[in-house]
Design a protein around this motif. Structure first.
Motif, PDB file in Angstrom:
ATOM      1  N   PHE A 364       0.825  -1.202   0.000  1.00 52.11           N
ATOM      2  CA  PHE A 364       0.000   0.000   0.000  1.00 52.11           C
ATOM      3  C   PHE A 364       0.869   1.266   0.000  1.00 52.11           C
ATOM      4  O   PHE A 364       0.658   2.175  -0.803  1.00 52.11           O
ATOM      5  CB  PHE A 364      -0.922  -0.039   1.222  1.00 52.11           C
ATOM      6  CG  PHE A 364      -1.929   1.057   1.225  1.00 52.11           C
ATOM      7  CD1 PHE A 364      -2.976   1.050   0.313  1.00 52.11           C
ATOM      8  CD2 PHE A 364      -1.821   2.113   2.109  1.00 52.11           C
ATOM      9  CE1 PHE A 364      -3.895   2.077   0.291  1.00 52.11           C
ATOM     10  CE2 PHE A 364      -2.741   3.142   2.100  1.00 52.11           C
ATOM     11  CZ  PHE A 364      -3.782   3.126   1.186  1.00 52.11           C
ATOM     12  N   VAL A 368       1.169   4.143  -2.801  1.00 50.97           N
ATOM     13  CA  VAL A 368       0.889   5.549  -2.472  1.00 50.97           C
ATOM     14  C   VAL A 368       2.045   6.436  -2.944  1.00 50.97           C
ATOM     15  O   VAL A 368       1.832   7.479  -3.563  1.00 50.97           O
ATOM     16  CB  VAL A 368       0.663   5.721  -0.949  1.00 50.97           C
ATOM     17  CG1 VAL A 368       0.710   7.179  -0.548  1.00 50.97           C
ATOM     18  CG2 VAL A 368      -0.685   5.126  -0.564  1.00 50.97           C
ATOM     19  N   PHE A 402     -10.925   0.973  -8.835  1.00 54.82           N
ATOM     20  CA  PHE A 402     -10.734   0.437  -7.484  1.00 54.82           C
ATOM     21  C   PHE A 402     -11.817  -0.589  -7.148  1.00 54.82           C
ATOM     22  O   PHE A 402     -11.521  -1.681  -6.674  1.00 54.82           O
ATOM     23  CB  PHE A 402     -10.752   1.604  -6.486  1.00 54.82           C
ATOM     24  CG  PHE A 402     -10.557   1.169  -5.066  1.00 54.82           C
ATOM     25  CD1 PHE A 402      -9.290   0.868  -4.590  1.00 54.82           C
ATOM     26  CD2 PHE A 402     -11.629   1.053  -4.202  1.00 54.82           C
ATOM     27  CE1 PHE A 402      -9.094   0.463  -3.279  1.00 54.82           C
ATOM     28  CE2 PHE A 402     -11.451   0.647  -2.888  1.00 54.82           C
ATOM     29  CZ  PHE A 402     -10.172   0.347  -2.429  1.00 54.82           C
ATOM     30  N   TYR A 447       3.433  -4.503  -7.518  1.00 52.91           N
ATOM     31  CA  TYR A 447       2.882  -5.574  -6.672  1.00 52.91           C
ATOM     32  C   TYR A 447       3.660  -6.876  -6.849  1.00 52.91           C
ATOM     33  O   TYR A 447       3.989  -7.557  -5.886  1.00 52.91           O
ATOM     34  CB  TYR A 447       1.410  -5.763  -7.025  1.00 52.91           C
ATOM     35  CG  TYR A 447       0.821  -7.041  -6.513  1.00 52.91           C
ATOM     36  CD1 TYR A 447       0.486  -7.178  -5.179  1.00 52.91           C
ATOM     37  CD2 TYR A 447       0.599  -8.123  -7.369  1.00 52.91           C
ATOM     38  CE1 TYR A 447      -0.059  -8.360  -4.700  1.00 52.91           C
ATOM     39  CE2 TYR A 447       0.065  -9.299  -6.904  1.00 52.91           C
ATOM     40  CZ  TYR A 447      -0.260  -9.418  -5.577  1.00 52.91           C
ATOM     41  OH  TYR A 447      -0.780 -10.586  -5.106  1.00 52.91           O
ATOM     42  N   LEU A 518      -5.623  -5.908  -2.596  1.00 59.49           N
ATOM     43  CA  LEU A 518      -4.463  -5.330  -3.255  1.00 59.49           C
ATOM     44  C   LEU A 518      -4.725  -5.168  -4.753  1.00 59.49           C
ATOM     45  O   LEU A 518      -4.226  -4.240  -5.388  1.00 59.49           O
ATOM     46  CB  LEU A 518      -3.231  -6.209  -3.024  1.00 59.49           C
ATOM     47  CG  LEU A 518      -2.749  -6.227  -1.577  1.00 59.49           C
ATOM     48  CD1 LEU A 518      -1.543  -7.136  -1.413  1.00 59.49           C
ATOM     49  CD2 LEU A 518      -2.386  -4.816  -1.107  1.00 59.49           C
ATOM     50  N   CYS A 521      -6.427  -1.897  -5.256  1.00 55.94           N
ATOM     51  CA  CYS A 521      -5.503  -0.753  -5.166  1.00 55.94           C
ATOM     52  C   CYS A 521      -4.611  -0.673  -6.411  1.00 55.94           C
ATOM     53  O   CYS A 521      -4.433   0.391  -6.991  1.00 55.94           O
ATOM     54  CB  CYS A 521      -4.614  -0.863  -3.941  1.00 55.94           C
ATOM     55  SG  CYS A 521      -5.525  -0.880  -2.400  1.00 55.94           S
ATOM     56  N   ARG A 522      -4.053  -1.839  -6.829  1.00 57.91           N
ATOM     57  CA  ARG A 522      -3.107  -1.752  -7.944  1.00 57.91           C
ATOM     58  C   ARG A 522      -3.817  -1.407  -9.247  1.00 57.91           C
ATOM     59  O   ARG A 522      -3.251  -0.748 -10.116  1.00 57.91           O
ATOM     60  CB  ARG A 522      -2.274  -3.027  -8.063  1.00 57.91           C
ATOM     61  CG  ARG A 522      -3.009  -4.291  -8.419  1.00 57.91           C
ATOM     62  CD  ARG A 522      -2.086  -5.500  -8.393  1.00 57.91           C
ATOM     63  NE  ARG A 522      -2.754  -6.684  -8.888  1.00 57.91           N
ATOM     64  CZ  ARG A 522      -3.095  -7.737  -8.161  1.00 57.91           C
ATOM     65  NH1 ARG A 522      -2.822  -7.754  -6.878  1.00 57.91           N
ATOM     66  NH2 ARG A 522      -3.704  -8.777  -8.707  1.00 57.91           N
TER      67      ARG A 522
END
Ligand code: ASP
Length: 552
Positions: A364, A368, A402, A447, A518, A521-522
């Motif tokens: 994460f 960011v 997302f 990732y 994840l 997010c990715r």
């Protein structure tokens, strides 16, 4: 704020509403997540038990969890001591006498069973602690009958869960979310084709197409490497895998097919040349469709004259209509996002996050840094745009990415947001975005690197050599290029990175439990990087006098 003017054929500004789309989507996301957590359909707490390790008469080891009244509540067997030690990294703590024989017992606490079910597939996650060590098993079973056969001790719990209203709600949410995704998929192929052909033909000369292609590839490569470097730096700094009480007993690898690097590369090149473009369209083969559309646009320029112009007008008209259809479908985005968030939170449960805290934090934080510092800096310095304004313009696409975890599915929203809300010309966006959705995945590349280093740290207990980290970086880049823009694609492609550094494929079993969050997010970072690429590349395009961007 200065006004955007775009040369996109269909670029009318998005109509203003009292509650703009990005706020609608954001609200839908938050409410969906809250309802999902509240429903949390599958999660059930189970009473404490005892685990007994003992040698099997025929060799190997049995691990049996025993509940109240001496009832077996879970059982796993391992054909040999070596197999047991391979599966449980902390085998010595769990069963110190493994090699000498004799039984050994530990308390089992924090037992939680988590079901989620979509259509026929039941996925079950069983988390608990053996003494201090967290354990996770996450098998998929196709039916209740299979559950009864493979894990009979969980049948009662499943039947209790099967009757709940929250289960029906979770399934309904997934169905509604999938319908929205189907609508988006429905327009994706015609949108890519009309948009890309119009964009390439609009460039007017093959030199400009070549230059655009070169710049686009350079951008993809540069940002992906920056992302991987950030990921590697973060994982070396935090070292989430070193000394981690890694859950044992994961259920094998997702990545069944271990493809070699050269195999992946040749496969990609082959995928680019469709022996039958109509079949590629029908199958939705993105790379093939993109290559054919670029060639079509290019040859429309070469042929020129009345034929070239007629076709260009035809595609431009098609693009205008597809864009209108997209804008219409996008109005449903809040419903789709609500449904996806509800499903994602209800089917994950919270328990699993505690186990993987450091790992999650590492991925994460790295994401960011890349998306909130590296890419915005590029936007500001190179594209001369305000990162904040640009992110705001892109927010419907980012939030949808997302929630759906699919760059391909989000593509119609990305195209519309980049063109209509951020004012990037169709010539650039139609080129950069479809190609980017397929091959430029900064979030996925990052990732892959972090996850593989995490696994390596957890397995070997130490750091990886620099050479090996370079191998990870290069293979992570290839894996991200090869990954399709669909949920979990990155997890599947991880096989090539694991293989390149000689880690067992079933090590993936350890991180599957937290892949979805994840992935969400990715995917947002993947889409954000493509969108930033549009602004960066447009900066270097000779533009008509009318085109202006937002100055930083
Ligand atoms: N879900 C990601 C995407 O669509 C790919 C991945 O699994 O990393 O961009």
């Amino acid at each position: 704020m200065s006004q955007f003017v775009s040369d996109a054929p269909a670029a009318a500004p998005e109509p203003r509403s009292r509650f703009p789309l990005h706020y609608q989507i954001l609200a839908a996301m938050v409410v969906g997540a809250a309802v999902g957590l509240w429903v949390n359909a599958g999660e059930r707490a189970l009473p404490d038990a005892t685990v007994r390790f003992e040698p099997l008469p025929e060799g190997g080891i049995a691990v049996t969890e025993i509940g109240r009244g001496g009832r077996t509540v879970f059982r796993q067997t391992f054909p040999s001591v070596a197999a047991f030690e391979q599966r449980f990294r902390e085998a010595d703590d769990l069963y110190p006498e493994a090699r000498r024989g004799g039984p050994h017992e530990l308390p089992v606490t924090e037992r939680r069973l988590h079901f989620s079910e979509v259509r026929e597939e039941i996925s079950l996650r069983y988390t608990r602690q053996y003494g201090e060590l967290p354990m996770v098993n996450s098998p998929d079973v196709a039916s209740r009958a299979e559950l009864a056969q493979r894990h009979p001790w969980f049948l009662d719990e499943y039947d209790r869960y099967a009757g709940t209203a929250s289960r029906s709600l979770t399934i309904a949410a997934k169905t509604v979310g999938d319908l929205f995704l189907r609508l988006l998929r429905m327009i994706t192929v015609p949108l890519i084709v009309t948009s890309l052909v119009t964009g390439v033909a609009g460039l007017g000369s093959s030199e400009r197409v070549g230059a655009m292609f070169g710049k686009t590839l350079l951008y993809y490569l540069a940002t992906s490497f920056l992302a991987i470097t950030t990921g590697l730096a973060m994982v070396n700094l935090i070292r989430p895998g070193v000394g981690a009480n890694l859950p044992g007993g994961g259920e094998g690898a997702v990545a069944g097919e271990g493809r070699s690097l050269s195999g992946i590369f040749v496969g990609l090149v082959e995928e680019m040349i469709p022996p039958n473009p109509v079949a590629a369209l029908a199958e939705g083969d993105f790379l093939a469709i993109i290559v054919f559309s670029i060639l079509l646009g290019l040859f429309m320029i070469f042929v020129g004259g009345k034929s070239g112009e007629t076709l260009r007008e035809l595609f431009a008209a098609g693009f205008e209509v597809m864009m209108a259809m997209t804008v219409f479908i996008i109005r449903l985005a809040p419903i789709g996002v609500f449904a996806f968030m509800l499903y994602a939170t209800a089917s994950q449960g919270l328990g699993v996050f505690a186990t993987f805290g450091w790992y999650l934090l590492t991925v994460f934080l790295a994401l960011v840094v890349h998306s909130c510092f590296v890419l915005p800096l590029m936007l500001w310095l190179v594209a001369r745009r305000s990162p904040w304004q640009y992110a705001k313009a892109l927010s419907p696409a980012l939030l949808t990415a997302f929630s759906t975890a699919s760059s391909n599915g989000t593509l119609p929203l990305t195209l519309t947001s980049v063109e209509r809300r951020a004012g990037v010309s169709n010539r650039v966006s139609s080129f950069v975005l479809p190609l980017g959705a397929t091959i430029n995945m900064d979030g996925t590349a990052l990732y892959e690197a972090v996850a593989v280093l995490f696994i390596a740290q957890a397995y070997t207990g130490g750091a990886m050599s620099l050479e090996q980290q370079i191998i990870v970086a290069v293979t992570a880049l290839l894996a991200s290029v090869g990954a399709a823009g669909i949920p979990s694609a990155g997890l599947v492609m991880m096989a090539i990175v694991l293989q390149a550094v000689d880690l067992p494929l079933d090590a993936q079993g350890l991180i599957i439990a937290v892949d979805r969050v994840l992935d969400m997010c990715r995917t947002a970072v993947n889409v954000w990087s493509d969108a930033c690429g549009c602004a960066v590349i447009e900066r270097f395009e000779p533009k008509p006098a009318a085109v202006a961007g937002v100055a930083a």
